[in-house]
Design a protein around this motif. Sequence first.
Motif: not given
Lengths: 264, 257
Positions: A52-59, A64-65, A71-78
């Motif tokens: 879940l944290n990886i999907i959130a962009g926190l870890d 993998g991607t 749009h590619l996740v590379n950090g948290p976002g609202s």
Amino acid sequence: MQSVSIKNVEKTFSNTKELGSFTVFDDISLNIQEGEFVSLLGPSGCGKSTLLNIIAGLDKATKGTIYVGDHLVNGPGSDRGVVFQEAALMPWLTVLDNVTFALKKKLPKQEAKKRAEEYLKLVHLSRFLDSYPYELSGGMKQRVSIARALAMDPDILLMDEPFGALDEQTRSMLHKELHDIWEKTQKTIIFVTHNIRESILLSDRIVLMGTRPGGIREVYPVSLDRPRDTSSTGFIQLEKEINSVLAKEIDKVMKEEIGDGYSR
Amino acid sequence: MVIAVRRIIFFATLFTIWEILYRLNQVYEVRSTTLFPSPIGAVEQLYIGFFETGILTEALSQSLQRIAVGFTLAVIIGALLGIVLGISKIADETLGSLVIALQSVPSIVWLPIAFVLFGVGNTAIIFVVTLGGTWAMTLNMRMGIKNVEPILIRAAKTMGYQGKELVWRVMIPASIPSALTGMRLAWAFGWRALMAAELIGRGGLGRTLMDARDFYNMDLVIAIMVIIAVIGLIVEYLVFNKIEKNVLSRWGLNDNR
Ligand SMILES: Nc1ncnc2c1ncn2[C@@H]1O[C@H](COP(=O)(O)OP(=O)(O)OP(=O)(O)O)[C@@H](O)[C@H]1O
Ligand SMILES: [Mg+2]
């Protein structure tokens, strides 16, 4: 709303104390459609929060991607709201301010306040707008944190055992609220839980995860009509089926943790 | 209540024994009578100094002005420095070690340099007071920033906060309890540094104390020492302890929750 696609994601924690490095899961792939409600179910420590944290962009995933929409996740976002396993409220802010804190970036002050009040009403905390987190019980804090995530109105809601600390009544009330919100807003929801019933009650699909090697064991589509009846035969049958597989996974974890002395 | 009564009895007894010793000494002259202070005499000196000559009023107000300026500077500089050390690893590894080294130097040893830099006056003393408080403030602020619960930062990140906003909206508010501890220590160190500096420099309670000694007015020496202790107690225990208690419970850090 947005879809989520998880492609060959691996997570390895390097430099852990006992093991040197530790791979939680090494190849998770999962496509979640727009507006789908997916539960992640699995024994403690299998990596639900990690995913879940990886999907959130926190870890960061080790390999993998993850795509949200295209749009590619590379950090948290609202665009992705998170309800954490712990409530994670700012202790210096009142209940109301904790919720508006999440809205300040996107709404003018008055509107933010109105929206916050609305969602706090939804989780039955209208009487506690001016209380500080230390004055609330664990379940109440968790409800504030749920209101906060919902008020942000993200495309995707990531919820990590949001109802774990609640009593049965509040829990089933919030099940209904969450279901209604989901139906109304068509949000994509990824919902972590230990509770098989909860997952059958709410989800379109249930993803059962296991450990050693960590990963997805089974995926169960839930085709029962909504609103679901926990005493219907379909419900009970599915519950049994999932339970037998989950029990095996939990057994495996127990054996490893407790050693040979463990028997059922 | 019981505690208050016990304390009053304790101090009254101490006061009485001392006065008795003073009177016995006047009869038997074990020690020179002019150099033996009396508690009643000290109280008299307090009255005279505040209500007749005004020398204590003036000295106290000068000392309070100096600590006010020095303390404020120490808190501002310490807070800024602490935030920088808490956030930047490079700053912490370089500047941070300098702060730790400086912190182990009693600030009064800066006085000679301060005299050279600023002349023998107010500025030199305020400089020493500021140095006395700055490092404690810095190190506590740094601790506060470093120990912010990571989950709060992560939560704020999912709400779109980043960079400077995270520092202002999450890290600094979360470290208010540490900052307060830093302020209390900055005050305590600053007050002690001020008294030491005034003994050598000009004006204020410290200088007045030295003058009183030069005139063999031991009662006045004791009177001034009492003022120094009382101001210290009031600020440390009444002001800071109260604020700290309120803040700690608000931040959910109180033991008796
Ligand atoms: N920062 C970390 N460093 C090292 N190992 C970690 C770290 N975070 C998690 N782990 C390990 O990763 C594994 C998965 O943890 P995770 O928190 O995702 O489990 P979970 O499925 O959410 O469990 P629970 O249901 O108890 O919340 C665990 O074995 C844990 O020890
Ligand atoms: Mg977890």
